[in-house]
Design a protein around this motif. Structure first.
Motif, PDB file in Angstrom:
ATOM      1  N   TYR A   1     -10.134   0.123  -9.217  1.00 45.69           N
ATOM      2  CA  TYR A   1      -8.766  -0.076  -8.752  1.00 45.69           C
ATOM      3  C   TYR A   1      -7.901  -0.435  -9.945  1.00 45.69           C
ATOM      4  O   TYR A   1      -8.398  -0.742 -11.040  1.00 45.69           O
ATOM      5  CB  TYR A   1      -8.702  -1.187  -7.688  1.00 45.69           C
ATOM      6  CG  TYR A   1      -9.279  -2.505  -8.143  1.00 45.69           C
ATOM      7  CD1 TYR A   1      -8.501  -3.440  -8.807  1.00 45.69           C
ATOM      8  CD2 TYR A   1     -10.625  -2.794  -7.926  1.00 45.69           C
ATOM      9  CE1 TYR A   1      -9.043  -4.636  -9.235  1.00 45.69           C
ATOM     10  CE2 TYR A   1     -11.174  -3.984  -8.352  1.00 45.69           C
ATOM     11  CZ  TYR A   1     -10.376  -4.906  -9.002  1.00 45.69           C
ATOM     12  OH  TYR A   1     -10.915  -6.085  -9.433  1.00 45.69           O
ATOM     13  N   GLU A   2      -6.596  -0.412  -9.736  1.00 49.32           N
ATOM     14  CA  GLU A   2      -5.620  -0.797 -10.741  1.00 49.32           C
ATOM     15  C   GLU A   2      -4.961  -2.116 -10.335  1.00 49.32           C
ATOM     16  O   GLU A   2      -5.046  -2.534  -9.175  1.00 49.32           O
ATOM     17  CB  GLU A   2      -4.558   0.292 -10.916  1.00 49.32           C
ATOM     18  CG  GLU A   2      -5.115   1.640 -11.342  1.00 49.32           C
ATOM     19  CD  GLU A   2      -5.722   1.598 -12.731  1.00 49.32           C
ATOM     20  OE1 GLU A   2      -5.298   0.728 -13.529  1.00 49.32           O
ATOM     21  OE2 GLU A   2      -6.611   2.427 -13.016  1.00 49.32           O
ATOM     22  N   ASP A   3      -4.302  -2.749 -11.290  1.00 48.43           N
ATOM     23  CA  ASP A   3      -3.645  -4.026 -11.001  1.00 48.43           C
ATOM     24  C   ASP A   3      -2.541  -3.867  -9.971  1.00 48.43           C
ATOM     25  O   ASP A   3      -2.271  -4.785  -9.189  1.00 48.43           O
ATOM     26  CB  ASP A   3      -3.089  -4.615 -12.296  1.00 48.43           C
ATOM     27  CG  ASP A   3      -2.509  -6.002 -12.076  1.00 48.43           C
ATOM     28  OD1 ASP A   3      -3.286  -6.942 -11.775  1.00 48.43           O
ATOM     29  OD2 ASP A   3      -1.274  -6.149 -12.174  1.00 48.43           O
ATOM     30  N   ALA A   4      -1.896  -2.704  -9.935  1.00 48.33           N
ATOM     31  CA  ALA A   4      -0.819  -2.488  -8.971  1.00 48.33           C
ATOM     32  C   ALA A   4      -1.345  -2.294  -7.557  1.00 48.33           C
ATOM     33  O   ALA A   4      -0.553  -2.300  -6.600  1.00 48.33           O
ATOM     34  CB  ALA A   4       0.015  -1.276  -9.390  1.00 48.33           C
ATOM     35  N   ASP A   5      -2.678  -2.119  -7.374  1.00 53.87           N
ATOM     36  CA  ASP A   5      -3.237  -1.904  -6.039  1.00 53.87           C
ATOM     37  C   ASP A   5      -3.415  -3.204  -5.253  1.00 53.87           C
ATOM     38  O   ASP A   5      -3.713  -3.151  -4.049  1.00 53.87           O
ATOM     39  CB  ASP A   5      -4.594  -1.202  -6.154  1.00 53.87           C
ATOM     40  CG  ASP A   5      -4.470   0.188  -6.757  1.00 53.87           C
ATOM     41  OD1 ASP A   5      -3.377   0.776  -6.651  1.00 53.87           O
ATOM     42  OD2 ASP A   5      -5.461   0.669  -7.357  1.00 53.87           O
ATOM     43  N   TRP A   6      -3.263  -4.354  -5.894  1.00 46.79           N
ATOM     44  CA  TRP A   6      -3.469  -5.625  -5.197  1.00 46.79           C
ATOM     45  C   TRP A   6      -2.390  -5.847  -4.142  1.00 46.79           C
ATOM     46  O   TRP A   6      -1.206  -5.586  -4.367  1.00 46.79           O
ATOM     47  CB  TRP A   6      -3.418  -6.790  -6.185  1.00 46.79           C
ATOM     48  CG  TRP A   6      -4.671  -6.952  -7.005  1.00 46.79           C
ATOM     49  CD1 TRP A   6      -4.926  -6.392  -8.211  1.00 46.79           C
ATOM     50  CD2 TRP A   6      -5.816  -7.726  -6.654  1.00 46.79           C
ATOM     51  NE1 TRP A   6      -6.170  -6.751  -8.660  1.00 46.79           N
ATOM     52  CE2 TRP A   6      -6.742  -7.583  -7.718  1.00 46.79           C
ATOM     53  CE3 TRP A   6      -6.166  -8.506  -5.569  1.00 46.79           C
ATOM     54  CZ2 TRP A   6      -7.984  -8.199  -7.725  1.00 46.79           C
ATOM     55  CZ3 TRP A   6      -7.399  -9.130  -5.580  1.00 46.79           C
ATOM     56  CH2 TRP A   6      -8.297  -8.980  -6.630  1.00 46.79           C
ATOM     57  N   GLN A   7      -2.808  -6.309  -2.976  1.00 50.99           N
ATOM     58  CA  GLN A   7      -1.879  -6.727  -1.914  1.00 50.99           C
ATOM     59  C   GLN A   7      -1.658  -8.229  -2.041  1.00 50.99           C
ATOM     60  O   GLN A   7      -2.571  -9.029  -1.834  1.00 50.99           O
ATOM     61  CB  GLN A   7      -2.443  -6.395  -0.528  1.00 50.99           C
ATOM     62  CG  GLN A   7      -1.555  -6.890   0.613  1.00 50.99           C
ATOM     63  CD  GLN A   7      -2.177  -6.653   1.979  1.00 50.99           C
ATOM     64  OE1 GLN A   7      -3.118  -5.868   2.106  1.00 50.99           O
ATOM     65  NE2 GLN A   7      -1.657  -7.324   2.997  1.00 50.99           N
ATOM     66  N   ARG A   8      -0.442  -8.623  -2.408  1.00 48.52           N
ATOM     67  CA  ARG A   8      -0.119 -10.025  -2.645  1.00 48.52           C
ATOM     68  C   ARG A   8       0.703 -10.563  -1.475  1.00 48.52           C
ATOM     69  O   ARG A   8       1.683  -9.934  -1.052  1.00 48.52           O
ATOM     70  CB  ARG A   8       0.645 -10.181  -3.959  1.00 48.52           C
ATOM     71  CG  ARG A   8      -0.180  -9.798  -5.181  1.00 48.52           C
ATOM     72  CD  ARG A   8       0.637  -9.838  -6.466  1.00 48.52           C
ATOM     73  NE  ARG A   8      -0.209  -9.667  -7.639  1.00 48.52           N
ATOM     74  CZ  ARG A   8      -0.567  -8.490  -8.136  1.00 48.52           C
ATOM     75  NH1 ARG A   8      -0.154  -7.377  -7.537  1.00 48.52           N
ATOM     76  NH2 ARG A   8      -1.337  -8.410  -9.197  1.00 48.52           N
ATOM     77  N   THR A   9       0.304 -11.719  -0.971  1.00 53.12           N
ATOM     78  CA  THR A   9       1.003 -12.343   0.156  1.00 53.12           C
ATOM     79  C   THR A   9       1.865 -13.491  -0.351  1.00 53.12           C
ATOM     80  O   THR A   9       1.710 -13.974  -1.484  1.00 53.12           O
ATOM     81  CB  THR A   9       0.001 -12.873   1.185  1.00 53.12           C
ATOM     82  OG1 THR A   9      -0.828 -13.869   0.572  1.00 53.12           O
ATOM     83  CG2 THR A   9      -0.884 -11.754   1.705  1.00 53.12           C
ATOM     84  N   ALA A  10       2.749 -13.939   0.487  1.00 52.97           N
ATOM     85  CA  ALA A  10       3.610 -15.066   0.142  1.00 52.97           C
ATOM     86  C   ALA A  10       2.801 -16.356   0.157  1.00 52.97           C
ATOM     87  O   ALA A  10       1.851 -16.501   0.945  1.00 52.97           O
ATOM     88  CB  ALA A  10       4.780 -15.167   1.118  1.00 52.97           C
ATOM     89  N   PRO A  11       3.131 -17.322  -0.719  1.00 47.75           N
ATOM     90  CA  PRO A  11       2.408 -18.609  -0.697  1.00 47.75           C
ATOM     91  C   PRO A  11       2.507 -19.272   0.671  1.00 47.75           C
ATOM     92  O   PRO A  11       3.570 -19.307   1.284  1.00 47.75           O
ATOM     93  CB  PRO A  11       3.111 -19.431  -1.784  1.00 47.75           C
ATOM     94  CG  PRO A  11       3.729 -18.414  -2.694  1.00 47.75           C
ATOM     95  CD  PRO A  11       4.126 -17.262  -1.803  1.00 47.75           C
ATOM     96  N   GLY A  12       1.382 -19.780   1.153  1.00 48.69           N
ATOM     97  CA  GLY A  12       1.345 -20.440   2.450  1.00 48.69           C
ATOM     98  C   GLY A  12       0.915 -19.544   3.588  1.00 48.69           C
ATOM     99  O   GLY A  12       0.714 -20.023   4.707  1.00 48.69           O
ATOM    100  N   THR A  13       0.769 -18.222   3.335  1.00 53.68           N
ATOM    101  CA  THR A  13       0.330 -17.307   4.386  1.00 53.68           C
ATOM    102  C   THR A  13      -1.174 -17.467   4.587  1.00 53.68           C
ATOM    103  O   THR A  13      -1.964 -17.197   3.678  1.00 53.68           O
ATOM    104  CB  THR A  13       0.661 -15.856   4.018  1.00 53.68           C
ATOM    105  OG1 THR A  13       2.061 -15.734   3.782  1.00 53.68           O
ATOM    106  CG2 THR A  13       0.242 -14.914   5.134  1.00 53.68           C
ATOM    107  N   ALA A  14      -1.574 -17.898   5.774  1.00 57.42           N
ATOM    108  CA  ALA A  14      -2.986 -18.163   6.061  1.00 57.42           C
ATOM    109  C   ALA A  14      -3.611 -17.142   6.994  1.00 57.42           C
ATOM    110  O   ALA A  14      -4.813 -17.214   7.256  1.00 57.42           O
ATOM    111  CB  ALA A  14      -3.152 -19.560   6.659  1.00 57.42           C
TER     112      ALA A  14
END
Length: 659
Positions: free
Chosen positions: A328-341
């Motif tokens: 995978y590439e670094d741009a493939d990461w799914q990043r969530t907002a802080p505090g999302t559980a």
């Protein structure tokens, strides 16, 4: 209740299954995070401590070895080593630290003191080769324990003393006479860094294993086990020590409007500036997992859930990436907002998933992540819809995500219904739900009761309620809470009137049941109180108060005393428990043992006094023995007597003494 067509599989990341840190990747698997093998969860590391809590965070419970909290608010003992060692005591009224003993009439001087400890009115000082214990806040020397390599000591209930030696975690238990009673194995690694005796006979030990601090709890004959800081705070009241450094220490005590912090040097002199306190936590940490294999080609990962505690000033951020071949590439990461559980995986289908957790804080607190759950493959109630609703791929993806909201709510209701029976089980209910379950049964907990005591009360509640108001129920409640069986002295048993009581009231043995009509004589009024013209001399007690015709119900009626040895329980908490358990029409009082028999007053063996062996006879010294009074110079043919023996001659003052 759920509408999903079938159960989905999942993978857990926790201390039991494993967090699967990436040990083969290019970047570090963990940074600034500890607790991978801790059931409480992962958290930010303490600065200067590779694992567990820092020393500064434990000061309220395990103070510096030169400090010991007393029994009264604001009472502290300060040990000042050096060329002329002294023991100082905090005087709240005067605001300073005067010496415990005056140079003119004090005990022999301290010799190289190592540490100081206190419990109730007793204070112990550890010196090379011995431990000396005083009661009455240092007024009377009661015990001298001879032990080599002593480092820590803790006065315990019943006049006992716990001693920890240098380089070991085993504890030595000594009796009031200074004799060794037992060696307690804690099973902990490292060395003892703190020792406390808590309520209910509990023993708390702080160990240091190459910089890794761990807390252990034992007592009541049970084995020692490792506990968390939360369990320590619930079972042992914290002190007011908030900081300690090379130049001094600080106490934070209640004030008229707000807490007041006062700082002192190690000589007892006031300080204007507090000693520096290092930041307890790292400000950021990362956990990167290895590739997690679903075992399904082109798997559609569904949902990621975090079970975490996030205090104010901290945050937890989760990132995922899905791939079919692990690339995978670094741009493939799914990043969530802080505090999302709780979020859905917005990734293309793939067999492997990798998770990255980022923990951040403000160096005063840390988030704690107990568990991460990965659900796969994607199973929603959309699978039950007709195929016509799923022809458009974009609309189908939106429909699945939309219906996942309702599926999650229904699944949560299902889990709640399934777990309701466990909430009514005293052994299986979570610790935080114990007050709720106790409220259903009408039980009230004290703040200092530990979790095993609360569970034991819940388990015994049906039987306690069945026999509530009987001496057995009151005695059993005290035994469960404080670990010692009390003596219940019913005043009605001492009056010269017959009692009416049904046989077999309560689960007590027959020898403890009261006498009823037909088994005891009904005394008249002339025998209950001396009356001129009606009572024989010496046959009735002399009393000069109240109405004599009301003696049958007013003198001793519905009154009882609960007796315990000195130091066995907190008298205030014991009185509150007795008020809750005693019948409403009775008047109960609580008394803990004193220092010995009192002439002219009622005294109870085992409560006010105890038979202890005579000390070894030593002629000369600071307190010389008096022949034929204080010791037996020659033992009998069977050796020295150790106490009172059944079936043999045992004389008080010859073979034993009352202490």
């Amino acid at each position: 209740m759920t509408c999903t067509p079938g159960p989905a599989t999942f993978r857990l990341l926790d201390a039991y299954i494993g967090w699967d840190p990436d040990t083969d990747g290019g970047e570090p698997a963990t940074h600034g995070i500890v607790g991978l093998d801790d059931p409480d969860g992962i958290r930010l590391a303490h600065r200067g401590a590779p694992e567990g809590p820092g020393r500064d965070a434990l000061l309220p419970w395990f103070p510096d070895r030169r400090l010991a909290p007393g029994c009264r608010p604001g009472l502290w003992y300060l040990l000042v080593p050096g060329r002329r060692p002294r023991l100082l005591r905090r005087d709240v009224c005067a605001g300073g630290w005067p010496p415990v003993w005056s140079p003119a009439c004090g005990p022999p001087p301290l010799e190289g003191p190592v540490s100081v400890a206190a419990r109730g009115n007793r204070v112990a000082v550890v010196e090379p080769g011995r431990v000396r214990v005083w009661d009455r806040e240092g007024e009377r020397l009661v015990t001298v324990v001879t032990v080599r390599g002593a480092r820590w000591a803790a006065p315990a209930p019943g006049g006992e003393v716990l001693v920890a030696r240098r380089g070991t975690t085993d504890l030595r238990r000594y009796g009031p006479d200074g004799r060794l009673r037992a060696v307690v194995r804690t099973g902990a690694a490292g060395a003892v860094a703190g020792l406390r005796s808590g309520p209910g006979g509990s023993v708390w030990v702080l160990t240091d294993d190459h910089g890794r601090l761990r807390i252990h709890r034992g007592g009541r004959g049970g084995p020692f086990r490792q506990v968390t800081v939360a369990e320590l705070a619930a079972g042992l009241p914290p002190g007011t020590l908030v900081a300690a450094g090379a130049d001094g220490f600080c106490l934070r005590e209640p004030g008229p409007e707000a807490p007041v912090t006062s700082c002192w040097t190690w000589d007892g002199e006031p300080r204007d500036t507090p000693p520096p306190v290092p930041a307890p936590y790292e400000t950021s940490g990362v956990l990167l997992t290895r590739l997690i294999d679903s075992g399904i080609a082109r798997c559609r990962w569904h949902r990621i859930r975090l079970d975490a505690d996030v205090p104010r000033g901290t945050a937890v951020t989760a990132e995922i990436v899905v791939s079919e071949d692990g690339r995978y590439e670094d741009a493939d990461w799914q990043r969530t907002a802080p505090g999302t559980a709780d979020f859905l995986a917005d990734q293309p289908p793939g067999r492997f998933l990798r998770l990255r957790l980022r923990l951040t804080g403000d160096d005063s607190a840390t988030p704690v992540v107990r568990r991460v759950r990965l659900d796969f493959p994607r199973v929603t109630s959309a699978d039950l819809l007709p195929p016509a609703f799923r022809e458009d791929p974009a609309a189908d993806d939106f429909t699945e995500r939309f219906l996942s909201l309702f599926d999650a709510t229904l699944a949560q209701l299902d889990r709640t219904i399934e777990r309701v029976p466990a909430l009514l089980d005293p052994d299986g209910v979570p610790d935080r739900a114990l007050p709720w379950l106790a409220g259903l049964l009408g039980l009230a907990y004290e703040s200092g009761w530990d979790v095993p005591t609360r569970r034991a009360l819940l388990a015994a509640a049906p039987r306690l309620y069945r026999y509530r108001g009987t001496p057995w129920a009151l005695r059993e409640a005290v035994r469960i809470v404080f670990g010692v069986a009390p003596v219940i002295d019913e005043a009605a048993a001492d009056r010269r009137w017959a009692r009416v009581r049904a046989a077999g009231a309560g689960p007590e043995p027959p020898e403890r049941r009261g006498e009823g009509l037909g088994t005891v004589r009904l005394f008249g009024r002339s025998a209950g109180r001396f009356r001129v013209g009606g009572s024989a001399l010496g046959a009735a007690p002399l009393r000069a108060f109240g109405d004599p015709d009301a003696d049958a119900v007013a003198a001793h009626a519905y009154r009882f005393r609960l007796l315990l040895p000195a130091g066995a329980a907190d008298e205030g908490a014991l009185a509150r428990l007795v008020r809750r358990q005693a019948p409403a029409h009775t008047v109960g009082s609580v008394r803990t043992g004193g220092s010995g028999f009192v002439v002219g007053s009622r005294s109870t063996v085992g409560v006010d006094t105890a038979f202890v062996p005579l000390p070894p006879p030593v002629l000369g010294g600071a307190r010389p023995l008096r022949l034929n009074r204080d010791a037996v110079l020659r033992p009998g043919p069977r050796g020295a007597r150790r106490g009172v023996g059944v079936g043999v001659v045992a004389a008080v003052g010859v073979h034993t003494r009352m202490s």
